[in-house]
Design a protein around this motif. Structure first.
Motif, short mmCIF file in Angstrom:
data_model
loop_
_atom_site.label_atom_id
_atom_site.label_comp_id
_atom_site.label_asym_id
_atom_site.label_seq_id
_atom_site.Cartn_x
_atom_site.Cartn_y
_atom_site.Cartn_z
N ASN A 138 14.98 -5.82 -7.77
CA ASN A 138 13.94 -4.85 -7.57
C ASN A 138 12.59 -5.49 -8.26
O ASN A 138 12.61 -6.43 -8.68
CB ASN A 138 14.23 -3.66 -8.53
CG ASN A 138 15.83 -2.89 -7.91
OD1 ASN A 138 15.63 -2.64 -6.89
ND2 ASN A 138 16.40 -2.78 -9.03
N GLY A 139 11.53 -4.64 -8.19
CA GLY A 139 10.36 -4.95 -8.62
C GLY A 139 10.45 -5.32 -10.32
O GLY A 139 11.22 -4.87 -10.86
N TYR A 140 9.41 -6.03 -11.05
CA TYR A 140 9.48 -6.22 -12.27
C TYR A 140 8.36 -5.67 -13.13
O TYR A 140 7.38 -5.09 -12.29
CB TYR A 140 9.58 -7.62 -12.36
CG TYR A 140 8.38 -8.65 -11.96
CD1 TYR A 140 7.54 -9.20 -12.81
CD2 TYR A 140 8.22 -8.81 -10.71
CE1 TYR A 140 6.46 -9.82 -12.06
CE2 TYR A 140 7.32 -9.61 -10.04
CZ TYR A 140 6.58 -10.23 -10.92
OH TYR A 140 5.36 -10.92 -10.37
N ASN B 107 0.81 -1.27 0.04
CA ASN B 107 -0.14 0.08 0.00
C ASN B 107 0.70 1.34 0.00
O ASN B 107 0.40 2.57 0.20
CB ASN B 107 -0.89 0.00 1.32
CG ASN B 107 -2.17 -1.04 1.13
OD1 ASN B 107 -2.65 -0.93 0.16
ND2 ASN B 107 -2.43 -1.60 2.02
N TRP B 108 2.19 1.26 -0.41
CA TRP B 108 3.03 2.35 -0.17
C TRP B 108 3.69 2.87 -1.44
O TRP B 108 4.03 3.83 -1.51
CB TRP B 108 4.03 2.34 0.92
CG TRP B 108 4.88 0.99 0.60
CD1 TRP B 108 4.59 -0.12 0.99
CD2 TRP B 108 5.97 0.87 -0.13
NE1 TRP B 108 5.74 -1.12 0.58
CE2 TRP B 108 6.57 -0.23 -0.04
CE3 TRP B 108 6.78 1.87 -0.98
CZ2 TRP B 108 7.78 -0.82 -0.64
CZ3 TRP B 108 7.98 1.50 -1.82
CH2 TRP B 108 8.32 0.23 -1.61
N ASP B 109 3.72 1.80 -2.59
CA ASP B 109 4.43 2.40 -3.70
C ASP B 109 3.64 3.12 -4.72
O ASP B 109 2.61 3.39 -4.61
CB ASP B 109 5.23 1.04 -4.43
CG ASP B 109 4.17 0.01 -5.03
OD1 ASP B 109 2.85 0.29 -4.98
OD2 ASP B 109 4.77 -0.83 -5.84
N LEU C 109 1.43 -13.19 -3.30
CA LEU C 109 2.60 -13.90 -3.44
C LEU C 109 3.51 -13.25 -4.40
O LEU C 109 4.94 -12.98 -3.89
CB LEU C 109 2.53 -15.34 -3.66
CG LEU C 109 3.93 -16.06 -3.77
CD1 LEU C 109 4.05 -16.17 -2.01
CD2 LEU C 109 3.41 -17.48 -3.88
N MET C 110 3.37 -12.96 -5.54
CA MET C 110 4.28 -12.35 -6.71
C MET C 110 4.17 -10.85 -6.64
O MET C 110 4.82 -10.30 -7.60
CB MET C 110 3.95 -13.10 -7.77
CG MET C 110 4.16 -14.58 -7.61
SD MET C 110 5.85 -15.09 -7.24
CE MET C 110 6.72 -15.18 -8.68
N GLN C 111 3.32 -10.17 -6.05
CA GLN C 111 3.06 -8.76 -5.95
C GLN C 111 2.81 -8.21 -7.45
O GLN C 111 3.37 -7.43 -8.09
CB GLN C 111 4.10 -7.97 -5.55
CG GLN C 111 4.68 -8.10 -3.97
CD GLN C 111 3.32 -7.60 -3.18
OE1 GLN C 111 3.40 -6.41 -2.97
NE2 GLN C 111 2.28 -8.52 -2.67
N VAL C 112 1.83 -8.82 -7.90
CA VAL C 112 1.09 -8.25 -9.11
C VAL C 112 -0.16 -7.36 -8.91
O VAL C 112 -0.92 -7.41 -7.95
CB VAL C 112 0.20 -9.55 -9.94
CG1 VAL C 112 -0.15 -9.26 -10.99
CG2 VAL C 112 1.46 -10.82 -9.96
N ALA D 87 -1.21 5.12 -7.24
CA ALA D 87 -2.29 5.23 -8.56
C ALA D 87 -3.42 4.60 -8.43
O ALA D 87 -4.43 4.47 -9.09
CB ALA D 87 -1.66 4.77 -9.73
N GLY D 88 -3.99 3.63 -7.12
CA GLY D 88 -5.14 3.04 -7.02
C GLY D 88 -5.01 1.58 -7.50
O GLY D 88 -5.96 0.86 -7.22
N THR D 89 -3.84 1.15 -7.47
CA THR D 89 -3.64 -0.25 -7.98
C THR D 89 -2.62 -0.91 -7.08
O THR D 89 -1.54 -1.27 -7.88
CB THR D 89 -3.68 -0.65 -9.46
OG1 THR D 89 -2.62 0.05 -9.88
CG2 THR D 89 -4.76 0.01 -10.41
#
Length: 151
Positions: free
Chosen positions: A149-151, A87-89, A101-104, A94-96
């Motif tokens: 990092n995120g993907y 809930n922080w990035d 598990l894989m942070q989609v 942007a609301g999504t």
């Protein structure tokens, strides 16, 4: 019936390759349904979710990454927590928020979810969508599996 036999065979092979339990009956074709991990021969834990997701991907004809690659990404993204919600990035702003598990994010999940696997918070469904997304976007899940990092 013929499709069930084919699916059961594919799931058996995929499970054996993944090191999971080998399915022994045609009725096990429903093992691709994530609702009952123990009934399907998969554990209700990270290793079981990964093995089941590999079977789903294989049965669907998708490129299947190694269990180690999926586990590495899951640990980077959520520390292995299938209930994680970011809930922080910038996605959350942007609301999504990134979920599971894989942070989609939901729009990516909706685009890449496999048929019948449409619950973003289900760890198997989440892995499947994340792998399909990475395969389509980066050519292979392995390209992003070990990044920090995120993907």
């Amino acid at each position: 019936m013929r499709n069930k036999v084919r699916l059961a065979t594919r799931l058996t092979v995929a499970a054996a390759i993944a090191g999971g339990a080998v399915l022994t009956t045609v009725g096990a074709a429903s093992a691709a349904t994530p609702a009952s991990y123990s009934a399907s021969g998969y554990g209700d834990n990270l290793d079981g979710w990964i093995a089941q997701a590999q079977a789903v991907l294989s049965a669907d004809g998708d490129q299947v990454p190694s269990a180690d690659a999926i586990k590495a990404r899951a640990m980077t993204e959520s520390s292995g927590n299938p209930s994680a919600v970011n809930n922080w990035d910038s996605n959350a702003a942007a609301g999504t928020p990134s979920e599971g598990l894989m942070q989609v994010i939901q729009p990516t999940f909706d685009t890449y979810a496999a048929p019948g696997h449409n619950d973003i918070m289900n760890p198997v469904d989440n892995i499947v969508a994340a792998v399909r997304y990475a395969n389509a976007t980066y050519g292979s899940f392995d390209t992003i599996a070990y990044g920090t990092n995120g993907y």
